[in-house]
Design a protein around this motif. Sequence first.
Motif, PDB file in Angstrom:
ATOM      1  N   VAL A 191       0.818  -1.222   0.000  1.00 47.82           N
ATOM      2  CA  VAL A 191       0.000   0.000   0.000  1.00 47.82           C
ATOM      3  C   VAL A 191       0.852   1.272   0.000  1.00 47.82           C
ATOM      4  CG1 VAL A 191      -1.983  -1.115   1.097  1.00 47.82           C
ATOM      5  CG2 VAL A 191      -0.244  -0.004   2.536  1.00 47.82           C
ATOM      6  N   GLN A 192       2.157   1.114   0.283  1.00 51.34           N
ATOM      7  CA  GLN A 192       3.011   2.305   0.331  1.00 51.34           C
ATOM      8  C   GLN A 192       4.476   1.901   0.420  1.00 51.34           C
ATOM      9  OE1 GLN A 192       1.993   5.490   3.322  1.00 51.34           O
ATOM     10  NE2 GLN A 192       4.201   5.461   3.663  1.00 51.34           N
ATOM     11  N   THR A 193       5.362   2.742  -0.133  1.00 53.50           N
ATOM     12  CA  THR A 193       6.782   2.639   0.194  1.00 53.50           C
ATOM     13  C   THR A 193       6.967   3.215   1.596  1.00 53.50           C
ATOM     14  OG1 THR A 193       7.327   3.035  -2.130  1.00 53.50           O
ATOM     15  CG2 THR A 193       9.121   3.271  -0.554  1.00 53.50           C
ATOM     16  N   PHE A 194       7.849   2.600   2.396  1.00 52.49           N
ATOM     17  CA  PHE A 194       8.128   3.136   3.732  1.00 52.49           C
ATOM     18  C   PHE A 194       9.488   3.832   3.765  1.00 52.49           C
ATOM     19  CE2 PHE A 194       9.512   2.573   8.258  1.00 52.49           C
ATOM     20  CZ  PHE A 194       8.630   3.506   8.788  1.00 52.49           C
ATOM     21  N   VAL A 195      10.528   3.155   3.266  1.00 50.16           N
ATOM     22  CA  VAL A 195      11.852   3.785   3.158  1.00 50.16           C
ATOM     23  C   VAL A 195      12.229   3.821   1.680  1.00 50.16           C
ATOM     24  CG1 VAL A 195      14.302   3.659   3.762  1.00 50.16           C
ATOM     25  CG2 VAL A 195      12.570   3.022   5.456  1.00 50.16           C
ATOM     26  N   GLN A 196      12.449   5.027   1.172  1.00 48.28           N
ATOM     27  CA  GLN A 196      12.681   5.233  -0.261  1.00 48.28           C
ATOM     28  C   GLN A 196      14.091   4.840  -0.696  1.00 48.28           C
ATOM     29  OE1 GLN A 196      10.481   6.121  -2.619  1.00 48.28           O
ATOM     30  NE2 GLN A 196      12.093   5.954  -4.157  1.00 48.28           N
ATOM     31  N   THR A 197      15.052   5.019   0.186  1.00 46.72           N
ATOM     32  CA  THR A 197      16.451   4.777  -0.180  1.00 46.72           C
ATOM     33  C   THR A 197      16.769   3.275  -0.133  1.00 46.72           C
ATOM     34  OG1 THR A 197      16.848   5.511   2.091  1.00 46.72           O
ATOM     35  CG2 THR A 197      17.505   7.011   0.339  1.00 46.72           C
ATOM     36  N   PRO A 198      17.823   2.859  -0.844  1.00 52.30           N
ATOM     37  CA  PRO A 198      18.216   1.443  -0.806  1.00 52.30           C
ATOM     38  C   PRO A 198      18.688   1.039   0.587  1.00 52.30           C
ATOM     39  CG  PRO A 198      19.291   2.593  -2.631  1.00 52.30           C
ATOM     40  CD  PRO A 198      18.661   3.640  -1.768  1.00 52.30           C
ATOM     41  N   LEU A 199      18.596  -0.249   0.857  1.00 53.32           N
ATOM     42  CA  LEU A 199      19.209  -0.800   2.066  1.00 53.32           C
ATOM     43  C   LEU A 199      20.657  -1.138   1.731  1.00 53.32           C
ATOM     44  CD1 LEU A 199      18.082  -1.584   4.921  1.00 53.32           C
ATOM     45  CD2 LEU A 199      18.101  -3.937   4.129  1.00 53.32           C
ATOM     46  N   ILE A 200      21.567  -0.724   2.595  1.00 52.10           N
ATOM     47  CA  ILE A 200      22.971  -1.048   2.366  1.00 52.10           C
ATOM     48  C   ILE A 200      23.288  -2.318   3.152  1.00 52.10           C
ATOM     49  CG2 ILE A 200      25.361  -0.259   2.517  1.00 52.10           C
ATOM     50  CD1 ILE A 200      24.236   2.626   2.476  1.00 52.10           C
ATOM     51  N   TRP A 201      23.416  -3.416   2.430  1.00 52.20           N
ATOM     52  CA  TRP A 201      23.721  -4.702   3.044  1.00 52.20           C
ATOM     53  C   TRP A 201      25.234  -4.845   3.191  1.00 52.20           C
ATOM     54  CZ3 TRP A 201      19.933  -8.502   4.180  1.00 52.20           C
ATOM     55  CH2 TRP A 201      18.634  -8.168   3.774  1.00 52.20           C
ATOM     56  N   GLY A 202      25.690  -5.053   4.420  1.00 43.65           N
ATOM     57  CA  GLY A 202      27.095  -5.365   4.629  1.00 43.65           C
ATOM     58  C   GLY A 202      27.334  -6.844   4.350  1.00 43.65           C
TER      59      GLY A 202
END
Length: 284
Positions: free
Chosen positions: A77-88
Amino acid sequence: MKKVNIGGVPEHFNLAWYLTLKNGEYKDKGINLRWHDYYGGTGVMCKALREKKIDIAVILTEGIVKDIIDGNPSKIVQTFVQTPLIWGIHVANDSPYKTIEDIKGKKAAISRYGSGSHLMAYINAENNTWDLKKDLDFEIIKNLDGAVEGLTNGTADYFLWEKFTTKPLVDNGTFRRIGNCPSPWPCFVIAVREDFIESNKEDLQYILDIINNTTTEFKNIPSIDKTIANRYEQQLDDVQEWLSLTEWSQKLIDKKTLNNVQKELFALNIIPKVVNYEKLVHKL
């Protein structure tokens, strides 16, 4: 009062939910919103949505897209965090692996099949032009504690997890980070069971309005960096870096972005087909 169950990972991304709950903002609208921590991440939340243990999930984009295509009766129903997740990309501190090339063909620790740690292992393999059939192997470890145990005792060789969440484990010498793998799309969306959407549109809109008001102003909350550092046992400069890199969203994920997610997952043989945008989303 209407009881609504929501699930998410107990990480700094979701602090806005905690703040709105603490302030009693949902109860003011006659909604008893109950938050459930899911330490196992996306795969466990997909299962909880299917089993009706939760109505709403704050969940990794790629994971819920895969599970909706696999039959999960939910919609984004919506984006919550627009930026990518940085996976270590992490290895045990005393392991012999120093580079990404060193872990080619080794065993990746994953929370479960269909989880973000599983899907992003594929993305990392593709980024490094590995053979997806020969160079990937998996060990299920359930959660971050399981990853610590698995990498330490050698049942798994490397582990992908959000780099700021695992930073304390790098700082204390449990893990070594040998690289990063950003997700190629917005990282978190809000997904809701279809039957809940149909019968609770007004309550759902209230919930989204409340959380969106908070995320819009989140970075301006006085001493928010110190609050995050204390609550999640992070270094203040790490939190400040994370805040500078992170943008929340108050809008529905767009068609082009979801098509890109699907094309990537399809190319990696993670989903069997690409579906229409309307199959994945519900516009309130």
